[in-house]
Design an enzyme around this catalytic site. Structure first.
Site, short mmCIF file in Angstrom:
data_model
loop_
_atom_site.label_atom_id
_atom_site.label_comp_id
_atom_site.label_asym_id
_atom_site.label_seq_id
_atom_site.Cartn_x
_atom_site.Cartn_y
_atom_site.Cartn_z
N GLU A 139 12.63 -9.47 1.58
CA GLU A 139 11.87 -8.31 2.04
C GLU A 139 12.70 -7.06 1.72
O GLU A 139 13.90 -7.03 2.03
CB GLU A 139 11.66 -8.42 3.55
CG GLU A 139 10.96 -7.22 4.17
CD GLU A 139 10.91 -7.28 5.70
OE1 GLU A 139 11.27 -8.33 6.29
OE2 GLU A 139 10.53 -6.26 6.30
N ASN A 191 8.10 -5.63 -1.11
CA ASN A 191 8.03 -4.48 -0.22
C ASN A 191 6.61 -4.46 0.35
O ASN A 191 5.68 -3.98 -0.31
CB ASN A 191 8.34 -3.17 -0.95
CG ASN A 191 8.42 -2.00 0.03
OD1 ASN A 191 7.94 -2.09 1.16
ND2 ASN A 191 9.04 -0.91 -0.40
N TYR A 195 11.10 8.88 0.45
CA TYR A 195 11.02 7.80 -0.53
C TYR A 195 11.60 8.15 -1.90
O TYR A 195 11.60 7.30 -2.79
CB TYR A 195 9.56 7.35 -0.67
CG TYR A 195 8.99 6.80 0.62
CD1 TYR A 195 9.50 5.63 1.19
CD2 TYR A 195 7.97 7.45 1.31
CE1 TYR A 195 9.00 5.13 2.38
CE2 TYR A 195 7.46 6.96 2.51
CZ TYR A 195 7.99 5.79 3.04
OH TYR A 195 7.50 5.29 4.23
N PRO A 224 0.79 -1.23 0.00
CA PRO A 224 0.00 0.00 0.00
C PRO A 224 0.82 1.29 0.00
O PRO A 224 1.84 1.38 0.67
CB PRO A 224 -0.84 -0.10 1.28
CG PRO A 224 -0.18 -1.13 2.11
CD PRO A 224 0.50 -2.07 1.16
N ASN A 225 0.31 2.24 -0.75
CA ASN A 225 0.85 3.60 -0.88
C ASN A 225 2.08 3.69 -1.77
O ASN A 225 2.54 4.80 -2.07
CB ASN A 225 1.13 4.23 0.50
CG ASN A 225 -0.14 4.38 1.31
OD1 ASN A 225 -1.06 5.05 0.89
ND2 ASN A 225 -0.21 3.72 2.47
N ALA A 282 3.32 -0.75 4.70
CA ALA A 282 2.82 -0.75 6.09
C ALA A 282 2.41 -2.14 6.57
O ALA A 282 2.45 -2.41 7.78
CB ALA A 282 1.65 0.22 6.21
N ARG A 302 13.53 4.87 11.91
CA ARG A 302 12.32 5.71 11.88
C ARG A 302 11.46 5.46 13.14
O ARG A 302 11.97 5.07 14.17
CB ARG A 302 11.58 5.45 10.57
CG ARG A 302 12.47 5.76 9.34
CD ARG A 302 11.76 5.51 8.04
NE ARG A 302 10.58 6.37 7.92
CZ ARG A 302 9.59 6.14 7.06
NH1 ARG A 302 9.65 5.09 6.25
NH2 ARG A 302 8.55 6.95 7.02
N ARG A 322 4.77 11.00 -2.91
CA ARG A 322 4.61 10.65 -1.50
C ARG A 322 5.90 10.92 -0.74
O ARG A 322 6.92 10.25 -0.97
CB ARG A 322 4.26 9.16 -1.38
CG ARG A 322 4.21 8.66 0.04
CD ARG A 322 4.18 7.14 0.09
NE ARG A 322 4.09 6.69 1.46
CZ ARG A 322 4.34 5.46 1.86
NH1 ARG A 322 4.68 4.52 0.98
NH2 ARG A 322 4.25 5.14 3.12
N HIS A 358 12.88 -2.60 1.59
CA HIS A 358 12.33 -1.29 1.94
C HIS A 358 13.19 -0.22 1.30
O HIS A 358 14.43 -0.35 1.29
CB HIS A 358 12.30 -1.10 3.45
CG HIS A 358 11.46 -2.12 4.14
ND1 HIS A 358 10.08 -2.05 4.15
CD2 HIS A 358 11.79 -3.26 4.79
CE1 HIS A 358 9.60 -3.11 4.79
NE2 HIS A 358 10.62 -3.86 5.18
C1 DQA Z 1 8.47 1.13 3.46
C2 DQA Z 1 8.61 1.41 4.96
C3 DQA Z 1 7.30 1.18 5.67
O1 DQA Z 1 7.44 1.47 7.06
C4 DQA Z 1 6.22 2.10 5.12
O2 DQA Z 1 4.97 1.82 5.72
C5 DQA Z 1 6.13 2.07 3.63
C6 DQA Z 1 7.35 1.97 2.85
C7 DQA Z 1 9.76 1.47 2.68
O3 DQA Z 1 9.87 1.02 1.54
O4 DQA Z 1 10.64 2.17 3.18
O5 DQA Z 1 5.06 2.22 3.07
O6 DQA Z 1 8.17 -0.24 3.27
#
Ligand code: DQA
Length: 149
Positions: A103, A76, A25, A12-13, A79, A112, A20, A105
């Site tokens: 995994e 990825n 990011y 998501p997002n 959240a 963070r 964003r 990020h």
């Molecule tokens: C994320 C880190 C997560 O905490 C966050 O909710 C994201 C992006 C990253 O790629 O840094 O949406 O996965």
């Protein structure tokens, strides 16, 4: 022998990349991310299918698909990383089937907010790469290619 397949799955997002929180990011969009992953995968002799969803059920379904099609995964979970036991249980099926799941990020969640310090996915992943922006995906694809050899 055919090229190993890898699903590059984004939660998501991440469809909002580029606009964003660019200070966290970066300025690249999800399309930039997808093009870069496909190019890196190609160099490494992998076939990458890059997807993004805001929906937990869709993400779980894609992880099941990875098992059924013998595809490795770069994930990825965004959240979902921090609380989705459904995504975790689906990831466990991927690694339990002998497939690689990395995994990834963009940011380094360990630096963070406290809620980001927990990953419910890490314990069922082959490994984790975080903090290198789009470079996290490059490194993850390298790990997949090295293990697929
Ligand atoms: C994320 C880190 C997560 O905490 C966050 O909710 C994201 C992006 C990253 O790629 O840094 O949406 O996965």
């Amino acid at each position: 022998m055919s090229s190993p397949r890898v699903l590059v799955l984004n939660g998501p997002n991440l469809g909002r990349l580029g606009t964003r929180e660019p200070e966290v990011y970066g300025h690249e969009t999800i399309e930039d991310l997808a093009a870069r992953c496909r190019a890196v995968a190609d160099e490494l002799g992998l076939v990458a299918d890059v997807r993004q969803t805001d929906d937990e059920a869709t993400l779980v379904g894609w992880l099941h698909e990875a098992v059924d099609t013998r595809s490795h995964v770069v994930l990825n979970p965004a959240a979902f990383t921090h609380y989705s036991y459904a995504v975790r249980d689906a990831c466990a099926q991927v690694t339990s089937a002998g497939l690689t799941l990395v995994e990834v990020h963009l940011s380094n969640p360990a630096t963070r907010e406290t809620f980001r310090h927990t990953s419910v996915v890490a314990g069922v992943s082959t490994g984790t790469v975080a903090g290198f922006g789009l470079g996290s995906y490059d490194l993850a694809l390298r790990a997949v290619a090295a293990r697929a050899r």
